[in-house]
Motif scaffolding. Structure first.
Motif, PDB file in Angstrom:
ATOM      1  N   SER A 347       0.828  -1.208   0.000  1.00 26.15           N
ATOM      2  CA  SER A 347       0.000   0.000   0.000  1.00 26.15           C
ATOM      3  C   SER A 347       0.862   1.258   0.000  1.00 26.15           C
ATOM      4  O   SER A 347       0.545   2.241  -0.682  1.00 26.15           O
ATOM      5  CB  SER A 347      -0.945  -0.003   1.207  1.00 26.15           C
ATOM      6  N   MET A 348       1.963   1.217   0.715  1.00 26.72           N
ATOM      7  CA  MET A 348       2.848   2.390   0.758  1.00 26.72           C
ATOM      8  C   MET A 348       3.506   2.627  -0.595  1.00 26.72           C
ATOM      9  O   MET A 348       3.610   3.760  -1.077  1.00 26.72           O
ATOM     10  CB  MET A 348       3.906   2.194   1.849  1.00 26.72           C
ATOM     11  N   ASP A 350       2.401   1.524  -3.600  1.00 25.58           N
ATOM     12  CA  ASP A 350       1.359   1.918  -4.560  1.00 25.58           C
ATOM     13  C   ASP A 350       1.026   3.399  -4.429  1.00 25.58           C
ATOM     14  O   ASP A 350       0.920   4.115  -5.433  1.00 25.58           O
ATOM     15  CB  ASP A 350       0.096   1.085  -4.340  1.00 25.58           C
ATOM     16  N   ASN A 351       0.867   3.863  -3.205  1.00 24.27           N
ATOM     17  CA  ASN A 351       0.521   5.270  -2.993  1.00 24.27           C
ATOM     18  C   ASN A 351       1.637   6.199  -3.460  1.00 24.27           C
ATOM     19  O   ASN A 351       1.371   7.260  -4.038  1.00 24.27           O
ATOM     20  CB  ASN A 351       0.222   5.528  -1.512  1.00 24.27           C
ATOM     21  N   GLN A 352       2.884   5.794  -3.240  1.00 23.59           N
ATOM     22  CA  GLN A 352       3.998   6.642  -3.666  1.00 23.59           C
ATOM     23  C   GLN A 352       4.038   6.763  -5.188  1.00 23.59           C
ATOM     24  O   GLN A 352       4.240   7.856  -5.734  1.00 23.59           O
ATOM     25  CB  GLN A 352       5.332   6.087  -3.150  1.00 23.59           C
ATOM     26  N   LEU A 354       1.436   6.196  -7.362  1.00 23.95           N
ATOM     27  CA  LEU A 354       0.221   6.856  -7.846  1.00 23.95           C
ATOM     28  C   LEU A 354       0.257   8.354  -7.580  1.00 23.95           C
ATOM     29  O   LEU A 354      -0.159   9.152  -8.425  1.00 23.95           O
ATOM     30  CB  LEU A 354      -1.008   6.221  -7.202  1.00 23.95           C
ATOM     31  N   ASN A 355       0.762   8.743  -6.422  1.00 28.29           N
ATOM     32  CA  ASN A 355       0.850  10.171  -6.105  1.00 28.29           C
ATOM     33  C   ASN A 355       1.809  10.881  -7.041  1.00 28.29           C
ATOM     34  O   ASN A 355       1.547  12.011  -7.492  1.00 28.29           O
ATOM     35  CB  ASN A 355       1.294  10.362  -4.653  1.00 28.29           C
ATOM     36  N   TYR A 356       2.935  10.216  -7.355  1.00 26.14           N
ATOM     37  CA  TYR A 356       3.901  10.838  -8.267  1.00 26.14           C
ATOM     38  C   TYR A 356       3.290  11.041  -9.656  1.00 26.14           C
ATOM     39  O   TYR A 356       3.392  12.135 -10.238  1.00 26.14           O
ATOM     40  CB  TYR A 356       5.162   9.987  -8.370  1.00 26.14           C
ATOM     41  N   ARG A 358       0.107  11.119 -10.545  1.00 26.20           N
ATOM     42  CA  ARG A 358      -1.024  12.045 -10.514  1.00 26.20           C
ATOM     43  C   ARG A 358      -0.566  13.498 -10.423  1.00 26.20           C
ATOM     44  O   ARG A 358      -1.083  14.372 -11.125  1.00 26.20           O
ATOM     45  CB  ARG A 358      -1.924  11.696  -9.333  1.00 26.20           C
TER      46      ARG A 358
END
Length: 374
Positions: A347-348, A350-352, A354-356, A358
């Motif tokens: 999860s960490m 994936d979020n890193q 996806l945030n980049y 986006r």
């Protein structure tokens, strides 16, 4: 491959020192902007390694594709190692392994909806992608095996380190297996320790964290490799096989052309007492005499339930071959390879990612810090 004696290996030290010096000077030239670096106004994620040999780059690239493909228009760009073509090439439905290389071809077969391209010169490759017919809609580019390709600036650099071959305990090639000094890991935004044991203990993890001595801007994750279900190489001719095939006590002929087939053999030995092996060099291009040898070894296998197993990367080379041997077409299967993040890392990570993507989604055409390419 037979290991060199300590005395003979020590003779390689001067060559390692010379090679390390050359690489260090090159990196300094990039660090001081003497060699030009090109940046693009589009999210670019680089996946690479420092160690010679397989660290699982392709399964990690495929993980990123699965993570992003439903929401973003993606492209991959790689060198296309051992391909027979030259320059920039964008894959289509008629592309072959000889044109693209085995790993890009594997990605194109698995993800036909994304753009798959090859070019030894990565700056030219990205420029060509953006100028291509579908380039205007492109949201992100994944660079395969590009950690050393510093003429292009990746917005996010992912460095893979093999758990079984720590870079902190290795040396510059040819004495060791490092392409460049271990301290160059500091260029990475994300470090992934691949091929980790699934049951890694907290203390093992802390030891690695301490050895790597990460900088404040770096993130560390751990992944292991998982094998999927058997898939036929030639689906129209393949025998029917159940997911419970291993309980049939099949005799296995393992055919590989990868850097390190030992983990796969060890995995298959859990399911069969008879695992014969044919090993070829990494990225090997199979020819007719190899098919004859495979047929011969298959015929020599004992038992009624016999099967030929290869890797997914090797399967891409078999796909393009005119194989007349009926038993090979019927009994040749491959095992897909997937990665799994340990603990809460998924999860960490994936979020890193996806945030980049986006936050840096492309808003205009390419922009160069410097237009010169190396």
């Amino acid at each position: 491959m037979k290991k060199l004696s300590p005395i003979l290996r020590s003779l390689l030290i001067p060559f390692s020192l010379l090679y390390g010096l050359i690489v260090s000077i090159r990196n300094l030239l990039f660090d001081f902007n003497i060699l030009s670096i090109t940046e693009f106004k589009i999210p670019i994620i680089s996946v690479g390694n420092i160690t010679v040999g397989g660290t699982g780059k392709t399964p990690h690239i495929e993980y990123l594709i699965n993570l992003l493909k439903d929401d973003y228009k993606l492209a991959t760009l790689s060198r296309g190692y051992k391909r027979k073509s030259k320059g920039f090439l964008l894959a289509d439905e008629k592309s072959t392994t000889n044109q693209l290389g085995d790993e890009p071809m594997q990605i194109k077969r698995k993800f036909p909806e994304i753009l798959v391209s090859v070019d030894r010169k990565r700056v030219n490759g990205v420029k060509s992608l953006l100028k291509s017919e579908n380039g205007n809609n492109l949201d992100a580019v994944l660079l395969d095996d590009a950690f050393q390709h510093r003429s292009i600036k990746a917005g996010l650099s992912v460095l893979l380190i093999d758990y079984n071959r720590p870079i902190t305990r290795d040396y510059i090639m040819p004495y060791g297996r490092l392409r460049e000094s271990a301290h160059e890991k500091d260029r990475a935004n994300i470090i992934i320790v691949s091929k980790s044991p699934e049951n890694m203990t907290p203390i093992e993890r802390r030891i690695i964290v301490k050895e790597l001595n990460l900088l404040p801007y770096q993130s560390l994750y751990f992944t292991c490799l998982n094998y999927g279900n058997l898939e036929p190489v030639f689906e129209e001719d393949a025998i029917a096989i159940s997911e419970d095939w291993a309980n049939d006590n099949s005799s296995i002929l393992l055919v590989t052309g990868i850097a390190n087939p030992k983990p796969l053999r060890k995995y298959l030995e859990n399911f069969s007492d008879t695992v014969e092996e044919l090993k070829f060099p990494d990225h090997y291009a199979f020819v007719q005499k190899d098919l004859d040898l495979i047929q011969q070894k298959y015929d020599q296998l004992e038992g009624e339930n016999k099967i030929i197993i290869t890797t997914e990367k090797d399967a891409t080379r078999f796909f393009d071959m005119q194989i007349s041997q009926d038993s090979i077409r019927k009994h040749l299967f491959y095992i897909p390879l997937r990665i799994k993040f340990l603990n809460d890392d998924k999860s960490m990570f994936d979020n890193q990612i996806l945030n980049y993507v986006r936050k840096n989604k492309r808003t205009s055409n390419l922009h160069n810090i410097k237009t010169d390419s190396i």
